[in-house]
Every structure is written in structure tokens, then in C-alpha cells.
Scaffold this active site. Structure first.
Site, PDB file in Angstrom:
ATOM      1  N   HIS A  18       0.789  -1.278   0.099  1.00  0.00           N
ATOM      2  CA  HIS A  18      -0.017   0.044   0.019  1.00  0.00           C
ATOM      3  C   HIS A  18       0.954   1.299   0.092  1.00  0.00           C
ATOM      4  O   HIS A  18       0.563   2.209  -0.515  1.00  0.00           O
ATOM      5  CB  HIS A  18      -0.707   0.004   1.200  1.00  0.00           C
ATOM      6  N   LYS A  42     -17.684  -5.341   8.537  1.00  0.00           N
ATOM      7  CA  LYS A  42     -16.442  -6.045   8.958  1.00  0.00           C
ATOM      8  C   LYS A  42     -15.853  -5.678  10.260  1.00  0.00           C
ATOM      9  O   LYS A  42     -16.011  -4.854  11.008  1.00  0.00           O
ATOM     10  CB  LYS A  42     -15.145  -5.641   8.038  1.00  0.00           C
ATOM     11  N   ARG A  92      -1.715  -6.314  -7.635  1.00  0.00           N
ATOM     12  CA  ARG A  92      -0.225  -7.220  -7.230  1.00  0.00           C
ATOM     13  C   ARG A  92      -0.064  -8.235  -8.266  1.00  0.00           C
ATOM     14  O   ARG A  92       0.801  -8.195  -9.115  1.00  0.00           O
ATOM     15  CB  ARG A  92      -0.620  -7.757  -6.171  1.00  0.00           C
ATOM     16  N   SER A 130      -2.551  -7.513   3.854  1.00  0.00           N
ATOM     17  CA  SER A 130      -2.820  -7.291   5.252  1.00  0.00           C
ATOM     18  C   SER A 130      -3.003  -8.574   5.934  1.00  0.00           C
ATOM     19  O   SER A 130      -2.841  -8.755   6.829  1.00  0.00           O
ATOM     20  CB  SER A 130      -3.962  -6.286   5.364  1.00  0.00           C
TER      21      SER A 130
HETATM   22  O1  PNS Z   1      -8.555  -2.354   0.524  1.00  0.00           O
HETATM   23  P1  PNS Z   1      -9.827  -3.185   0.050  1.00  0.00           P
HETATM   24  O2  PNS Z   1     -10.673  -4.098   1.277  1.00  0.00           O
HETATM   25  O3  PNS Z   1      -9.219  -3.995  -1.135  1.00  0.00           O
HETATM   26  O4  PNS Z   1     -10.597  -2.020  -0.586  1.00  0.00           O
HETATM   27  C1  PNS Z   1     -11.878  -2.022  -0.994  1.00  0.00           C
HETATM   28  C2  PNS Z   1     -12.881  -1.125  -1.280  1.00  0.00           C
HETATM   29  C3  PNS Z   1     -12.550  -0.164   0.047  1.00  0.00           C
HETATM   30  C4  PNS Z   1     -11.870  -0.019  -2.220  1.00  0.00           C
HETATM   31  C5  PNS Z   1     -13.898  -1.156  -1.623  1.00  0.00           C
HETATM   32  O5  PNS Z   1     -14.544  -2.196  -0.901  1.00  0.00           O
HETATM   33  C6  PNS Z   1     -14.990   0.056  -1.662  1.00  0.00           C
HETATM   34  O6  PNS Z   1     -14.787   0.668  -2.426  1.00  0.00           O
HETATM   35  N1  PNS Z   1     -15.834   0.093  -0.706  1.00  0.00           N
HETATM   36  C7  PNS Z   1     -16.706   1.129  -0.600  1.00  0.00           C
HETATM   37  C8  PNS Z   1     -18.281   0.840  -1.032  1.00  0.00           C
HETATM   38  C9  PNS Z   1     -18.093   1.004  -2.484  1.00  0.00           C
HETATM   39  O7  PNS Z   1     -18.128   1.999  -2.910  1.00  0.00           O
HETATM   40  N2  PNS Z   1     -18.736  -0.063  -3.094  1.00  0.00           N
HETATM   41  C10 PNS Z   1     -18.867  -0.135  -4.367  1.00  0.00           C
HETATM   42  C11 PNS Z   1     -17.393  -0.344  -5.452  1.00  0.00           C
HETATM   43  S1  PNS Z   1     -17.597  -1.773  -6.336  1.00  0.00           S
END
Ligand code: PNS
Length: 165
Positions: A18, A42, A92, A130
Site C-alpha cells: 500500500h 467487517k 499485485r 494485510s
Molecule cells: O482494501 P480493500 O478491502 O481491497 O478495499 C476495497 C474498497 C474499500 C476499495 C471497496 O470495498 C470499496 O470501494 N468500498 C466502498 C463501497 C463501494 O463504493 N462499493 C462499490 C465499489 S464496487
């Protein structure tokens, strides 16, 4: 024209992968807002304030154009509220691609004015996540190559508090 990007994620906790993406994105955009998702569904190891504080510590040397904020709800709404035209995500491996493509296409449908940009994770961090870092640390393994020093320290302290992973 000011180019503003948001870099959203769970960051539970921030890894070297990150941080590498944040560092490189900070050189590409005039302003970068790292958005830490506060997802009530979560149960993170680090709460939202801890995750924000740890990231602030890790990115302190990137400059005042880099901010760290908690957000909830949709990433595209967070981007809109911050005046961002871009979402940054790290890639990645091929295994990341499918989910990232789906998210990018969904976000474009929701907010066509916000473009998702991908940065390939540095080769040495291609394996880092993570969840794996937490697992390795939980069983006493060395995570110094995976996590920034303040995060590795916070993780060791958290795990010594008792099993929560
Ligand atoms: O670090 P991560 O868990 O891969 O991040 C995922 C994240 C936070 C980018 C994604 O879950 C997200 O954007 N969540 C917010 C809700 C949202 O906008 N959902 C629609 C996007 S497809």
C-alpha cells in the site's frame, strides 16, 4: 488544472505494498487523499482511528498534499466530495484483476467522471497482503519486509493483547 485522486482501501493494516502505491501516486497527483473505509460489517483488527493514525505516520514524509481520512459509503461519493477525478488502486497479480475490473466498471457506471487508475505493485511486494501479514505475525513470523515499521510495532502490540485475528 489540479489533479486530485483518492486511494481507497480497508488498510487493516497498511502494508509496504500500500505504502509503495501511495508513494508513487503522491508523485502523480497534485493532491492524494487516502480513504480508509469504515465498514461496520467487517470486524477489523485495528479500529478506524487506529488505521488512520498509522497511515498518517507512514505517509508523513510524502508531503502536505497527501491526506488520510476515514470514509463510509460509496468510494465514488467520497471521491466526489473531495473533488477527485481519479481513484487509485494497486494491482499485485492477475488474481487481483477480476475483482478490480468489476469495481472499476461499477464505479464508472456510478460516476463516469471519476476514472480508476492502477499502479502495479513493486515486484518485491507482489506477495504482500494485510491478511497474510496478520497471519504470519499471529504465528510469530517476521513481518518486517511486509509492513512499515510503525505498523509492525502496532501489530506486535495488538497481538500481545490477546487473540483477536
Ligand atoms: O482494501 P480493500 O478491502 O481491497 O478495499 C476495497 C474498497 C474499500 C476499495 C471497496 O470495498 C470499496 O470501494 N468500498 C466502498 C463501497 C463501494 O463504493 N462499493 C462499490 C465499489 S464496487
Amino acid at each position: 488544472m489540479t489533479r486530485v485522486a483518492v486511494f481507497p482501501g480497508s488498510f487493516d493494516p497498511m502494508t509496504n505494498a500500500h505504502l509503495d502505491v501511495a508513494r508513487r501516486a503522491s508523485g502523480l497527483f497534485d493532491r492524494l487523499v487516502i480513504g480508509v473505509l469504515n465498514n461496520p460489517k467487517k470486524r477489523p483488527l485495528f479500529d478506524i482511528d487506529e488505521r488512520v493514525a498509522l497511515i498518517r505516520d507512514c505517509v508523513a514524509d510524502l508531503g502536505s498534499h497527501v491526506a488520510v481520512e476515514a470514509f463510509d459509503g460509496l468510494t465514488v461519493e467520497f471521491a466526489r466530495h473531495r473533488g477527485a477525478g481519479f481513484i487509485v488502486r494497486g494491482l499485485r497479480a492477475v488474481s487481483d484483476f477480476e475483482a478490480e475490473l468489476q469495481m472499476a466498471l461499477t464505479n464508472r457506471k456510478l460516476a463516469p467522471e471519476v476514472d480508476t487508475t492502477f499502479l502495479m505493485t513493486a515486484l518485491e511486494y507482489g506477495y504482500v497482503s494485510s491478511s497474510l501479514a496478520k497471519e504470519v505475525a499471529q504465528f510469530g513470523g517476521d513481518v518486517s519486509a511486509m509492513l512499515p515499521a510503525p505498523v509492525a510495532k502496532a501489530l506486535a502490540e495488538r497481538l500481545s493483547d490477546g487473540p483477536r485475528v
